[in-house]
Design an enzyme around this catalytic site. Sequence first.
Site, PDB file in Angstrom:
ATOM      1  N   ASP A  10      45.093  58.764  31.819  1.00 61.59           N
ATOM      2  CA  ASP A  10      45.240  59.588  30.635  1.00 61.59           C
ATOM      3  C   ASP A  10      45.637  60.981  31.120  1.00 61.59           C
ATOM      4  O   ASP A  10      45.542  61.284  32.319  1.00 61.59           O
ATOM      5  CB  ASP A  10      43.905  59.621  29.878  1.00 61.59           C
ATOM      6  N   ASP A  12      45.501  64.574  28.856  1.00 60.44           N
ATOM      7  CA  ASP A  12      44.673  65.669  28.349  1.00 60.44           C
ATOM      8  C   ASP A  12      43.189  65.337  28.502  1.00 60.44           C
ATOM      9  O   ASP A  12      42.709  64.321  28.006  1.00 60.44           O
ATOM     10  CB  ASP A  12      44.984  65.930  26.876  1.00 60.44           C
TER      11      ASP A  12
END
Length: 226
Positions: A10, A12
């Site tokens: 991922d 953020d």
Amino acid sequence: MSALRLVIFDVDGTLVDSQADILAAMTHAFAQASVEPPSREAVLSIVGLSLDRAMTVLAPDMDAAMHARMVEWYKEAYIALRAKIGAAESSPLYPGAREVLETLAAQPDTLLGVATGKSRRGLDKLLEGHGLEGMFITQQVSDHHPSKPHPSMIRAALSETGLEPHQAVMIGDTSFDMEMAAAAGVAGIGVGWGYHPREALGAARHVIERFDDLPPLLQEIWETAA
């Protein structure tokens, strides 16, 4: 030769801390809609969702047309903030992230990927700002997939690399990442430094507190799966 492995990140809250820009852009979008902005906790709770889905969660009383306008206001504000100080400063890498990425990328049997709620444009700007172009062989963005936790992003990453679920892991900071991993049948590794509290990462098979913990954990996972 060892079998190939895929490590999907991922972005953020996992690779970069972009919360300042996210909070500011969301506040701008709600101000444009003449609505009281949600709390910091509420905004961070939806990080990882695609923007259209995030707006329906944060502003459930608004109609679809207003949600679409708020998405555009958010994007405009985010782009302006990033342009003002640059992606590397507005969304800094977490401590140890670059070193671990470079360590993993140097392993001939390890492929790196990204599965993010960011748009294609947003991810490209971030990778360029940090000098990470070419680091990730598969890049899944919100433009082409249902929002997390739907497993579409991970399935596409597996398809692009020709690997099976047991040959991959998903690393993320939110419940959406871990639920996506579970739905796709890959091991989810939660991180303790992101935007969802540790107790929200119930679908994770493992949780780490520092980036340095990742390489030895991956080695353990691969040996167990062999």
